[in-house]
Design a protein around this motif. Structure first.
Motif, short mmCIF file in Angstrom:
data_model
loop_
_atom_site.label_atom_id
_atom_site.label_comp_id
_atom_site.label_asym_id
_atom_site.label_seq_id
_atom_site.Cartn_x
_atom_site.Cartn_y
_atom_site.Cartn_z
N ALA A 168 -38.04 -14.56 -37.82
CA ALA A 168 -36.49 -14.61 -37.69
C ALA A 168 -35.77 -13.86 -38.78
CB ALA A 168 -36.18 -16.04 -37.77
N GLU A 169 -36.51 -13.01 -39.79
CA GLU A 169 -35.75 -12.34 -40.76
C GLU A 169 -34.98 -11.12 -40.22
OE1 GLU A 169 -35.34 -12.71 -43.98
OE2 GLU A 169 -36.53 -14.64 -44.58
N PRO A 170 -33.62 -10.90 -40.57
CA PRO A 170 -33.21 -9.65 -40.33
C PRO A 170 -34.08 -8.65 -40.74
CG PRO A 170 -31.56 -11.15 -41.35
CD PRO A 170 -32.82 -11.59 -41.50
N ALA A 171 -34.20 -7.49 -39.62
CA ALA A 171 -35.13 -6.36 -39.92
C ALA A 171 -34.35 -4.89 -39.98
CB ALA A 171 -36.14 -6.37 -39.03
N LEU A 172 -33.40 -4.89 -39.03
CA LEU A 172 -32.84 -3.59 -38.85
C LEU A 172 -31.36 -3.75 -38.55
CD1 LEU A 172 -33.01 -0.46 -38.43
CD2 LEU A 172 -33.76 -0.89 -36.12
N GLU A 173 -30.46 -2.90 -39.12
CA GLU A 173 -29.09 -3.08 -38.91
C GLU A 173 -28.78 -1.73 -38.63
OE1 GLU A 173 -24.78 -3.97 -41.17
OE2 GLU A 173 -26.75 -5.15 -41.96
N GLN A 174 -28.22 -1.66 -37.33
CA GLN A 174 -27.65 -0.30 -36.98
C GLN A 174 -26.40 -0.46 -36.02
OE1 GLN A 174 -30.61 1.81 -34.62
NE2 GLN A 174 -29.61 3.83 -35.08
N ALA A 175 -25.23 0.56 -36.40
CA ALA A 175 -24.10 0.54 -35.31
C ALA A 175 -23.59 -1.05 -35.28
CB ALA A 175 -24.54 1.06 -34.03
N GLY A 176 -23.61 -2.00 -36.15
CA GLY A 176 -23.17 -3.21 -36.27
C GLY A 176 -24.02 -4.28 -35.47
N THR A 177 -25.16 -3.74 -35.07
CA THR A 177 -26.12 -4.69 -34.46
C THR A 177 -27.45 -4.88 -35.47
OG1 THR A 177 -25.68 -3.93 -32.27
CG2 THR A 177 -27.76 -5.17 -32.46
N VAL A 178 -27.92 -6.38 -35.60
CA VAL A 178 -28.88 -6.59 -36.48
C VAL A 178 -29.86 -7.06 -35.45
CG1 VAL A 178 -29.47 -8.25 -38.47
CG2 VAL A 178 -27.34 -7.39 -38.46
N HIS A 179 -31.20 -6.69 -35.84
CA HIS A 179 -32.37 -7.10 -35.00
C HIS A 179 -32.99 -7.75 -36.05
CE1 HIS A 179 -31.42 -4.40 -31.71
NE2 HIS A 179 -31.26 -3.54 -32.54
N THR A 180 -33.78 -8.69 -35.60
CA THR A 180 -34.93 -9.50 -36.71
C THR A 180 -36.14 -8.94 -36.42
OG1 THR A 180 -35.46 -10.97 -34.58
CG2 THR A 180 -33.61 -11.84 -35.90
N LEU A 181 -37.09 -9.28 -37.38
CA LEU A 181 -38.58 -8.74 -37.28
C LEU A 181 -39.29 -9.00 -35.96
CD1 LEU A 181 -39.90 -9.87 -40.77
CD2 LEU A 181 -39.33 -7.46 -39.87
N GLY A 182 -39.12 -10.12 -35.49
CA GLY A 182 -39.68 -10.49 -34.05
C GLY A 182 -38.87 -9.73 -32.96
N GLY A 183 -37.53 -9.55 -33.13
CA GLY A 183 -36.83 -9.00 -32.26
C GLY A 183 -37.12 -7.52 -31.93
N LEU A 184 -37.60 -6.78 -33.06
CA LEU A 184 -38.12 -5.45 -33.10
C LEU A 184 -39.42 -5.28 -32.25
CD1 LEU A 184 -37.32 -4.09 -36.64
CD2 LEU A 184 -36.12 -3.63 -34.38
N VAL A 185 -40.34 -6.29 -32.65
CA VAL A 185 -41.52 -6.28 -31.81
C VAL A 185 -41.20 -6.54 -30.21
CG1 VAL A 185 -43.88 -7.39 -31.41
CG2 VAL A 185 -42.78 -6.94 -33.67
N ASP A 186 -40.30 -7.29 -30.03
CA ASP A 186 -40.03 -7.65 -28.60
C ASP A 186 -39.42 -6.18 -27.95
OD1 ASP A 186 -41.03 -10.18 -28.84
OD2 ASP A 186 -39.26 -10.85 -28.95
N ARG A 187 -38.68 -5.90 -28.69
CA ARG A 187 -37.86 -4.56 -28.17
C ARG A 187 -38.98 -3.38 -28.10
NH1 ARG A 187 -33.26 -1.26 -31.76
NH2 ARG A 187 -33.04 0.52 -30.41
N ALA A 188 -39.76 -3.06 -29.00
CA ALA A 188 -41.02 -2.19 -28.96
C ALA A 188 -41.56 -2.42 -27.78
CB ALA A 188 -41.79 -2.18 -30.12
N ARG A 189 -42.00 -3.80 -27.15
CA ARG A 189 -42.82 -3.90 -26.29
C ARG A 189 -42.11 -3.52 -24.88
NH1 ARG A 189 -44.67 -8.78 -28.92
NH2 ARG A 189 -46.86 -8.35 -29.60
N GLN A 190 -40.83 -3.69 -24.79
CA GLN A 190 -40.01 -3.41 -23.69
C GLN A 190 -39.90 -1.79 -23.41
OE1 GLN A 190 -36.42 -5.39 -24.48
NE2 GLN A 190 -37.11 -7.24 -24.16
N ARG A 191 -39.67 -1.17 -24.77
CA ARG A 191 -39.78 0.44 -24.78
C ARG A 191 -40.88 0.94 -24.20
NH1 ARG A 191 -37.11 4.90 -23.77
NH2 ARG A 191 -37.44 6.43 -25.33
N ALA A 192 -42.19 0.34 -24.70
CA ALA A 192 -43.49 0.71 -24.24
C ALA A 192 -43.83 0.64 -22.92
CB ALA A 192 -44.55 0.04 -24.93
N GLU A 193 -43.19 -0.44 -22.03
CA GLU A 193 -43.32 -0.47 -20.56
C GLU A 193 -42.33 0.58 -20.09
OE1 GLU A 193 -42.18 -4.05 -17.32
OE2 GLU A 193 -42.46 -4.45 -19.35
N GLN A 194 -41.16 0.60 -20.64
CA GLN A 194 -40.16 1.73 -20.11
C GLN A 194 -40.75 3.17 -20.15
OE1 GLN A 194 -36.69 2.20 -22.46
NE2 GLN A 194 -35.51 3.35 -20.82
N LEU A 195 -41.61 3.22 -21.14
CA LEU A 195 -42.06 4.93 -21.26
C LEU A 195 -43.41 4.77 -20.42
CD1 LEU A 195 -41.49 5.15 -25.21
CD2 LEU A 195 -40.36 6.42 -23.20
#
Length: 253
Positions: A168-195
């Motif tokens: 749950a720690e903040p991991a990436l802040e970009q363009a006003g949006t903050v992603h957590t460590l776990g959220g980045l992993v979830d986002r990467a899984r969604q991106r892998a499926e998209q690709l």
């Protein structure tokens, strides 16, 4: 609990650490660097040690990366996530969220094109020459700027945090949006499926944008147990030859 990027990297090192994990090209300079999962992990560990022991960074601190899409930039991001620090990517106006105070940046990391502007922008400023083989700067740096290539080799090849960062720690802040460590992993899984990137996929990622590279060339390969070919300043005429030579299974537009 979700997994974290650091846990995924450790899994890849244990699973097949000697295989190619990240291959970097810069078509403007002709540079090619290939890092196994073990070698990449060693760079991450050294950088994490430098962050904590050399720069006094802690979990929850903010680290601004004023860097292009480069293999050392990916190692810096992974090191921040190993420590539990939040990567801050500057916005279109170059603002990285401030330099002092409870909401400010603790460490600013800048490439050769941004090091002058970064000087004095944070309590600790680190310059990366981004030269082949991780070489140091050949010209003097501004006062108060530390040359990464001079400092980092002396740190250990293994980093173990006193307290592993929570997902749950903040991991990436970009363009006003903050992603957590776990959220980045979830986002990467969604991106892998998209690709359409399945297990063991080898991705060609041609980009000069660090935010894109962090997801497509670092986190997607980690979640699918694959690898990436990261190309900066791509010469499109050479893409087909590179896809064949590097055994690419999916190219990211």
């Amino acid at each position: 609990m979700s997994e974290t990027p650091a846990e995924l990297l450790r899994t890849e090192v244990r699973r097949d650490g000697a295989r190619p994990f990240l291959t970097f090209y810069d078509d403007a300079t002709g540079e090619r660097v290939e890092l196994s999962a073990i070698t990449f992990d060693n760079w991450v560990a050294k950088t994490a040690g430098f962050l904590t022991a050399g720069l006094d960074a802690e979990a929850g601190d903010r680290v601004a990366l004023r860097l292009p899409a480069h293999w050392q930039a990916l190692a810096w991001a992974a090191a921040c996530w190993s420590v539990g620090a939040c990567v801050v990517l500057p916005g279109d106006d170059g603002d990285d969220g401030g330099s002092e105070g409870p909401d400010g940046v603790r460490v600013a990391v800048a490439g050769p094109d941004a090091v002058e502007a970064a000087a004095g922008s944070a309590p600790e400023v680190v310059g990366l020459a981004l030269r082949p083989l991780g070489g140091r700067f050949t010209t003097p740096l501004p006062p108060g700027v530390t040359d990464y290539a001079v400092e980092v080799p002396g740190y250990p090849d293994r980093f173990v945090p006193l307290t592993p960062p929570d997902d749950a720690e903040p991991a990436l802040e970009q363009a006003g949006t903050v992603h957590t460590l776990g959220g980045l992993v979830d986002r990467a899984r969604q991106r892998a499926e998209q690709l359409g990137a399945g297990p063991g996929a080898r991705l060609l990622v041609a980009t000069d944008d660090l935010g894109t590279a962090l997801i497509d060339a670092l986190l997607v390969p980690l979640v699918v147990g694959g690898s990436a070919v990261l190309v900066r300043h791509e010469d499109p005429a050479g893409r087909a030859r590179r896809v064949d030579a590097e055994r690419v299974t999916a190219a990211v537009a």
